[in-house]
Structure formats: C-alpha cells, structure tokens
Write a protein that holds these residues in place. Structure first.
Motif, PDB file in Angstrom:
ATOM      1  N   GLN A 292       9.949   4.599   2.904  1.00 41.87           N
ATOM      2  CA  GLN A 292       8.682   4.039   3.389  1.00 41.87           C
ATOM      3  C   GLN A 292       7.483   4.863   2.922  1.00 41.87           C
ATOM      4  OE1 GLN A 292       9.198   3.784   7.616  1.00 41.87           O
ATOM      5  NE2 GLN A 292      10.617   2.048   7.492  1.00 41.87           N
ATOM      6  N   LYS A 293       7.624   6.184   2.971  1.00 41.85           N
ATOM      7  CA  LYS A 293       6.544   7.063   2.497  1.00 41.85           C
ATOM      8  C   LYS A 293       6.297   6.864   1.000  1.00 41.85           C
ATOM      9  CE  LYS A 293       5.675   9.596   6.264  1.00 41.85           C
ATOM     10  NZ  LYS A 293       4.348   9.749   6.874  1.00 41.85           N
ATOM     11  N   ALA A 294       7.397   6.723   0.239  1.00 46.74           N
ATOM     12  CA  ALA A 294       7.277   6.519  -1.205  1.00 46.74           C
ATOM     13  C   ALA A 294       6.567   5.204  -1.516  1.00 46.74           C
ATOM     14  CB  ALA A 294       8.658   6.545  -1.853  1.00 46.74           C
ATOM     15  N   LEU A 295       6.900   4.158  -0.751  1.00 50.98           N
ATOM     16  CA  LEU A 295       6.248   2.854  -0.948  1.00 50.98           C
ATOM     17  C   LEU A 295       4.755   2.930  -0.625  1.00 50.98           C
ATOM     18  CD1 LEU A 295       8.981   0.467   0.524  1.00 50.98           C
ATOM     19  CD2 LEU A 295       8.282   0.644  -1.877  1.00 50.98           C
ATOM     20  N   TRP A 299       1.768   2.231  -3.220  1.00 52.16           N
ATOM     21  CA  TRP A 299       0.750   1.223  -2.884  1.00 52.16           C
ATOM     22  C   TRP A 299      -0.654   1.806  -3.045  1.00 52.16           C
ATOM     23  CZ3 TRP A 299      -3.057   0.741   0.908  1.00 52.16           C
ATOM     24  CH2 TRP A 299      -3.617  -0.541   1.023  1.00 52.16           C
ATOM     25  N   HIS A 300      -0.840   3.059  -2.581  1.00 57.97           N
ATOM     26  CA  HIS A 300      -2.144   3.723  -2.714  1.00 57.97           C
ATOM     27  C   HIS A 300      -2.493   3.950  -4.183  1.00 57.97           C
ATOM     28  CE1 HIS A 300      -3.312   4.347   1.418  1.00 57.97           C
ATOM     29  NE2 HIS A 300      -2.128   4.879   1.717  1.00 57.97           N
ATOM     30  N   LEU A 301      -1.498   4.345  -4.991  1.00 60.21           N
ATOM     31  CA  LEU A 301      -1.730   4.544  -6.421  1.00 60.21           C
ATOM     32  C   LEU A 301      -2.127   3.232  -7.096  1.00 60.21           C
ATOM     33  CD1 LEU A 301       1.207   6.955  -7.356  1.00 60.21           C
ATOM     34  CD2 LEU A 301      -1.230   7.495  -7.398  1.00 60.21           C
ATOM     35  N   LYS A 302      -1.409   2.154  -6.707  1.00 59.37           N
ATOM     36  CA  LYS A 302      -1.710   0.834  -7.277  1.00 59.37           C
ATOM     37  C   LYS A 302      -3.126   0.387  -6.899  1.00 59.37           C
ATOM     38  CE  LYS A 302       0.238  -3.823  -7.569  1.00 59.37           C
ATOM     39  NZ  LYS A 302       1.284  -4.743  -7.065  1.00 59.37           N
ATOM     40  N   SER A 303      -3.512   0.615  -5.639  1.00 60.66           N
ATOM     41  CA  SER A 303      -4.853   0.231  -5.170  1.00 60.66           C
ATOM     42  C   SER A 303      -5.942   1.027  -5.887  1.00 60.66           C
ATOM     43  CB  SER A 303      -4.958   0.457  -3.663  1.00 60.66           C
ATOM     44  OG  SER A 303      -4.011  -0.320  -2.969  1.00 60.66           O
ATOM     45  N   SER A 304      -5.708   2.326  -6.064  1.00 60.61           N
ATOM     46  CA  SER A 304      -6.710   3.164  -6.733  1.00 60.61           C
ATOM     47  C   SER A 304      -6.869   2.764  -8.198  1.00 60.61           C
ATOM     48  CB  SER A 304      -6.320   4.636  -6.631  1.00 60.61           C
ATOM     49  OG  SER A 304      -5.081   4.877  -7.265  1.00 60.61           O
ATOM     50  N   LEU A 305      -5.746   2.390  -8.859  1.00 59.94           N
ATOM     51  CA  LEU A 305      -5.817   1.934 -10.250  1.00 59.94           C
ATOM     52  C   LEU A 305      -6.599   0.626 -10.364  1.00 59.94           C
ATOM     53  CD1 LEU A 305      -2.203   2.731 -11.515  1.00 59.94           C
ATOM     54  CD2 LEU A 305      -4.323   3.774 -12.334  1.00 59.94           C
ATOM     55  N   LYS A 306      -6.398  -0.276  -9.388  1.00 59.46           N
ATOM     56  CA  LYS A 306      -7.146  -1.542  -9.383  1.00 59.46           C
ATOM     57  C   LYS A 306      -8.639  -1.300  -9.213  1.00 59.46           C
ATOM     58  CE  LYS A 306      -3.669  -4.868  -7.794  1.00 59.46           C
ATOM     59  NZ  LYS A 306      -3.267  -5.755  -6.671  1.00 59.46           N
ATOM     60  N   ARG A 307      -8.992  -0.359  -8.308  1.00 59.43           N
ATOM     61  CA  ARG A 307     -10.409  -0.037  -8.083  1.00 59.43           C
ATOM     62  C   ARG A 307     -11.046   0.544  -9.335  1.00 59.43           C
ATOM     63  NH1 ARG A 307      -8.653   1.594  -2.848  1.00 59.43           N
ATOM     64  NH2 ARG A 307      -8.468   3.749  -3.554  1.00 59.43           N
ATOM     65  N   GLU A 308     -10.303   1.403 -10.028  1.00 63.84           N
ATOM     66  CA  GLU A 308     -10.822   1.994 -11.267  1.00 63.84           C
ATOM     67  C   GLU A 308     -11.034   0.937 -12.342  1.00 63.84           C
ATOM     68  OE1 GLU A 308      -8.463   5.237 -12.654  1.00 63.84           O
ATOM     69  OE2 GLU A 308      -8.838   6.464 -10.883  1.00 63.84           O
ATOM     70  N   ASN A 309     -10.097  -0.005 -12.430  1.00 65.93           N
ATOM     71  CA  ASN A 309     -10.221  -1.080 -13.421  1.00 65.93           C
ATOM     72  C   ASN A 309     -11.432  -1.978 -13.126  1.00 65.93           C
ATOM     73  OD1 ASN A 309      -7.969  -0.300 -14.896  1.00 65.93           O
ATOM     74  ND2 ASN A 309      -6.578  -1.540 -13.652  1.00 65.93           N
ATOM     75  N   LEU A 310     -11.658  -2.254 -11.827  1.00 65.64           N
ATOM     76  CA  LEU A 310     -12.813  -3.076 -11.441  1.00 65.64           C
ATOM     77  C   LEU A 310     -14.134  -2.366 -11.738  1.00 65.64           C
ATOM     78  CD1 LEU A 310     -11.526  -4.543  -8.044  1.00 65.64           C
ATOM     79  CD2 LEU A 310     -12.037  -5.839 -10.118  1.00 65.64           C
TER      80      LEU A 310
END
Length: 315
Positions: A292-295, A299-310
C-alpha cells in the motif's frame, strides 16, 4: 584501461545495485517511520529492518568488488582488499540468509494451526525461539572465519603464480579446496532445511484448514486461507532466490580458481546480486502494508509528473 566487456559488466552491476538499494531503502524507511510513529515495533518489522541493513551492506560489498575486478590494482593491494571484503561479505551474507530464514519461521509460527504440544510450545515462545536460532547460527559464522584463510591464500597464489605453473598448482590444491568449499556449503544447508520445513508445514496447515472449512460448509476461502497462501508464496520466493544465490556463489568460488584468467568469469557475479536485489521486491508485493505504501509513492510520483507536464505545456 577497462575493456568493453568490463564497462558492460559495471553498468549491469550498478543497475542491479540501484534496484536493490531502492527496494531495501523503501522497506527500511517504512518500518523505521512506523517504529517512530507508534513508539513500538513488531517482531516481523524488526527482522525486516535488520534484513535491510545486512542487504544494503551486501550490495555495497558487491558493487565495490565489481569495481575491484575491473580496475587494475596491484596484486598485494588487491589481495589485502579482497581479504577484508571477503570477511565483510561472509558476515553480511550470513545475517541476510539467517534473518530471511527467521522470517520464514515467523510466518509459520504466526499463521499455521497445529494442535501438537511442541508446536504450541514454540508458538508461545516465538521471540525466544527466533533469538536462539540467530545465536545458534553464530556457530556457522565462526566456522566460516576458520575456512576463509584457505580461500584467501588460494586467491593470492592464483594471481602470483604464472600461467605455466597455474595448472600444476590447481591440481595440487584441488583436494584442499574441494574440502573447504564443501564445508562452507554445509553452512548454507541448515537455513535451506529450516525454510523447506517451514514451507512444508505451512502447506500442510493450509490443506488441513481448507478441508475443515469444506467439512463445515464454509467454502474454501477466508482470511486465514489467504494468509497461508501469501506466506507460502513468500517462503517459496525466498527459497528460489536463495538457491540461485547459493548456486551462483558456489559457482563463482569454483570458476575464479579453475578459470581464473577467463574474461567472462566476472559475469557470474551478476547472478549473486539477484538475492539482495530481487527479494525486497517480493517482500513489498507480499506484505499488505509495504504494498500500500509503495502504491501511494507511485501515485504521488505519477501525479507530480503530470503536473510538470502540464506546467511545461502552459509555458
């Protein structure tokens, strides 16, 4: 100058080192943060932390050994370094193996259900039993230390003796080498036997538990059944990776003496990385808290990458 094969070997060694460090560091951080947060630690989490420390030590030793094998060092310096590294390696390898074995026994004592008086006695004294197993394992560590000098002497002579006399030397020392290698291999036999016994008893407990559920018309799946299956998968994974690790370590011991001047022999060391690098990933996938911690981290890494792309799109 390092050759192309040496560079490939180093790249692969560094890649396996990074994978192992990420997995082990994640397990260590999660369990240490829980320890600080709750001001208390379970036996399983404590074993996880000790296992992480020994595995990180293993990975650093393996990486350092990889660089030593590639860099052109003086024979005497190489011998002294190898003697010290071999000592550290045996200590780290010993505790990694026996702590993982204790984890298998812990799964057995916590999850399995047997009415035998000996099993119930062991279950009630779980902490003491695991501590006694670790203390007992120190006997095998002391045996390792006594046998290390023979391998260190073989290593030095293998690099000092010229090519013409190398075959004669190997033939003369083969009997001593085989004897010591067999004794060193025996020190790994006991954790294998203990883990196999744990696996067999877990499987037997699962079969009996499933049969009781079916007799009581309760189906064949409940929380205890799932816990049994997870524990069996964890122990089987440990055994598989440990056997790969053991085989590659023994093969490396043989191949560096018998084919000491072969440029491909160093790639055998890459298989030794599998156990300290691969087992943490299996532990993360098999443990609910770690998974659960790994997920959450992913998820946080994926969200931060999306924010950077935007942000890059709007610039």
């Amino acid at each position: 100058m390092p050759t192309e094969l040496d560079i490939i070997f180093l790249i692969l060694s560094i890649a396996e080192f990074v994978i192992g460090m990420l997995g082990n560091t994640f397990i260590g951080l999660v369990n240490c943060s829980e320890w600080v947060k709750n001001q208390n630690i379970s036996l399983a989490d404590f074993i996880f932390i000790c296992l992480v420390i020994s595995r990180i030590s293993q990975l650093f030793i393996l990486l350092f050994e990889s660089f030593i094998m590639v860099l052109p060092l003086h024979v005497t310096l190489s011998y002294k370094l190898s003697k010290f590294i071999t000592l550290l390696w045996r200590i780290a390898n010993h505790f990694t193996t026996w702590l993982a074995t204790c984890l298998s026994i812990l799964y057995l004592l916590k999850i399995a259900h047997f009415s035998h008086s000996l099993f119930l006695w062991l279950k009630l004294r779980m902490n003491r039993v695991l501590l006694m197993i670790l203390v007992f394992s120190l006997f095998f560590l002391s045996l390792d230390f006594l046998l290390l000098e023979t391998f260190n002497d073989l290593f030095l002579k293998a690099y000092v003796i010229n090519n013409n006399n190398m075959t004669t030397y190997i033939e003369e020392s083969k009997a001593v080498f085989v004897k010591n290698l067999a004794l060193l291999s025996l020190t790994s036999l006991f954790p294998i036997v203990l883990s196999l016994t744990s696996l067999f008893l877990l499987f037997l407990s699962l079969v009996r538990h499933t049969r009781n559920l079916q007799l009581n018309s309760m189906g064949s799946r409940d929380s205890s059944t799932e816990a049994h299956k997870r524990a069996i998968k964890m122990v089987m994974s440990f055994l598989f990776l440990f056997l790969v690790h053991l085989f590659s370590t023994q093969l490396a011991n043989w191949i560096f003496i018998m084919l000491w001047n072969n440029k491909f022999t160093k790639f055998v060391l890459l298989a030794v990385y599998v156990f300290p690098s691969g087992h943490p990933i299996i532990l993360i996938l098999g443990n609910c808290k770690l998974r659960q911690k790994a997920l959450k981290v992913l998820w946080h890494l994926k969200s931060s990458l999306k924010r950077e792309n935007l942000l890059q799109l709007y610039r």
